[in-house]
Design a protein around this motif. Structure first.
Motif, PDB file in Angstrom:
ATOM      1  N   SER A  87      33.491  24.108  37.575  1.00 20.84           N
ATOM      2  CA  SER A  87      32.693  24.307  38.788  1.00 20.84           C
ATOM      3  C   SER A  87      32.294  25.763  39.021  1.00 20.84           C
ATOM      4  O   SER A  87      31.288  26.023  39.675  1.00 20.84           O
ATOM      5  N   GLU A  88      33.071  26.711  38.497  1.00 23.20           N
ATOM      6  CA  GLU A  88      32.806  28.121  38.827  1.00 23.20           C
ATOM      7  C   GLU A  88      32.571  28.951  37.563  1.00 23.20           C
ATOM      8  O   GLU A  88      33.408  28.938  36.651  1.00 23.20           O
ATOM      9  N   LEU A  89      31.440  29.646  37.549  1.00 22.68           N
ATOM     10  CA  LEU A  89      31.116  30.506  36.401  1.00 22.68           C
ATOM     11  C   LEU A  89      32.048  31.720  36.389  1.00 22.68           C
ATOM     12  O   LEU A  89      32.062  32.485  37.359  1.00 22.68           O
ATOM     13  N   PRO A  90      32.833  31.902  35.323  1.00 19.57           N
ATOM     14  CA  PRO A  90      33.713  33.072  35.287  1.00 19.57           C
ATOM     15  C   PRO A  90      32.917  34.351  35.028  1.00 19.57           C
ATOM     16  O   PRO A  90      32.033  34.367  34.172  1.00 19.57           O
ATOM     17  N   GLN A  91      33.226  35.400  35.792  1.00 21.36           N
ATOM     18  CA  GLN A  91      32.557  36.690  35.604  1.00 21.36           C
ATOM     19  C   GLN A  91      33.275  37.492  34.517  1.00 21.36           C
ATOM     20  O   GLN A  91      34.444  37.247  34.219  1.00 21.36           O
ATOM     21  N   LEU A  92      32.540  38.455  33.963  1.00 24.94           N
ATOM     22  CA  LEU A  92      33.128  39.330  32.939  1.00 24.94           C
ATOM     23  C   LEU A  92      33.974  40.384  33.666  1.00 24.94           C
ATOM     24  O   LEU A  92      33.427  41.288  34.300  1.00 24.94           O
ATOM     25  N   VAL A  93      35.280  40.240  33.597  1.00 24.31           N
ATOM     26  CA  VAL A  93      36.174  41.103  34.381  1.00 24.31           C
ATOM     27  C   VAL A  93      37.051  41.951  33.447  1.00 24.31           C
ATOM     28  O   VAL A  93      37.265  41.594  32.280  1.00 24.31           O
ATOM     29  N   PRO A  94      37.586  43.075  33.976  1.00 24.26           N
ATOM     30  CA  PRO A  94      38.470  43.901  33.147  1.00 24.26           C
ATOM     31  C   PRO A  94      39.719  43.136  32.722  1.00 24.26           C
ATOM     32  O   PRO A  94      40.271  42.347  33.491  1.00 24.26           O
ATOM     33  N   VAL A  95      40.141  43.387  31.507  1.00 24.95           N
ATOM     34  CA  VAL A  95      41.387  42.817  30.987  1.00 24.95           C
ATOM     35  C   VAL A  95      42.475  43.877  31.162  1.00 24.95           C
ATOM     36  O   VAL A  95      42.284  45.040  30.791  1.00 24.95           O
TER      37      VAL A  95
END
Ligand code: SF4
Length: 119
Positions: A87-95
């Motif tokens: 349901s939710e598009l994951p954003q490109l986040v810091p690892v």
């Protein structure tokens, strides 16, 4: 060809269905991927020590780009997918590392990057 990439690149960006899903310094990505698609790609590289065994393949096929699945585009093929992924598009986040410090150059577009990185 991930084998060629390792020889010629310092940094790598992995794309799926037209989006960047992971970035990292190349050797860190190979050693410890933070996205299930990257993990699957790495598992499917032929290895000399597995001669005679079946090659691993990510199940299913890439999506039709005119009809990308809702949420994370990789969800129909992902062993870790949940309702959140659908349901939710994951954003490109810091690892981050285990202490919560930013790993330079590392980003993942997965709701479960932590579990993927450490699992
Ligand atoms: S967001 Fe969900 S479906 Fe997408 S790669 Fe991560 S775990 Fe898999």
């Amino acid at each position: 060809d991930l084998g060629v990439v390792a020889d010629v690149a310092d940094k790598i960006a992995v794309m799926y269905a037209g989006r960047i899903v992971e970035t990292a310094p190349v050797h860190e990505l190979y050693a410890n991927p933070a996205h299930p698609y990257t993990k699957g790609l790495l598992r499917s590289i032929p290895r000399l020590d597995q001669k005679g065994q079946d090659l691993y393949a990510i199940k299913g096929l890439p999506p039709n780009l005119l009809k990308v699945p809702a949420g994370c585009a990789f969800n129909p093929r992902c062993e870790r997918a949940t309702d959140l992924c659908r349901s939710e598009l994951p954003q490109l986040v810091p690892v981050l590392d285990a202490e919560g410090a930013d790993l330079p150059g590392r980003r993942s577009a997965c709701h479960f990057w932590k579990e993927t990185l450490h699992g």
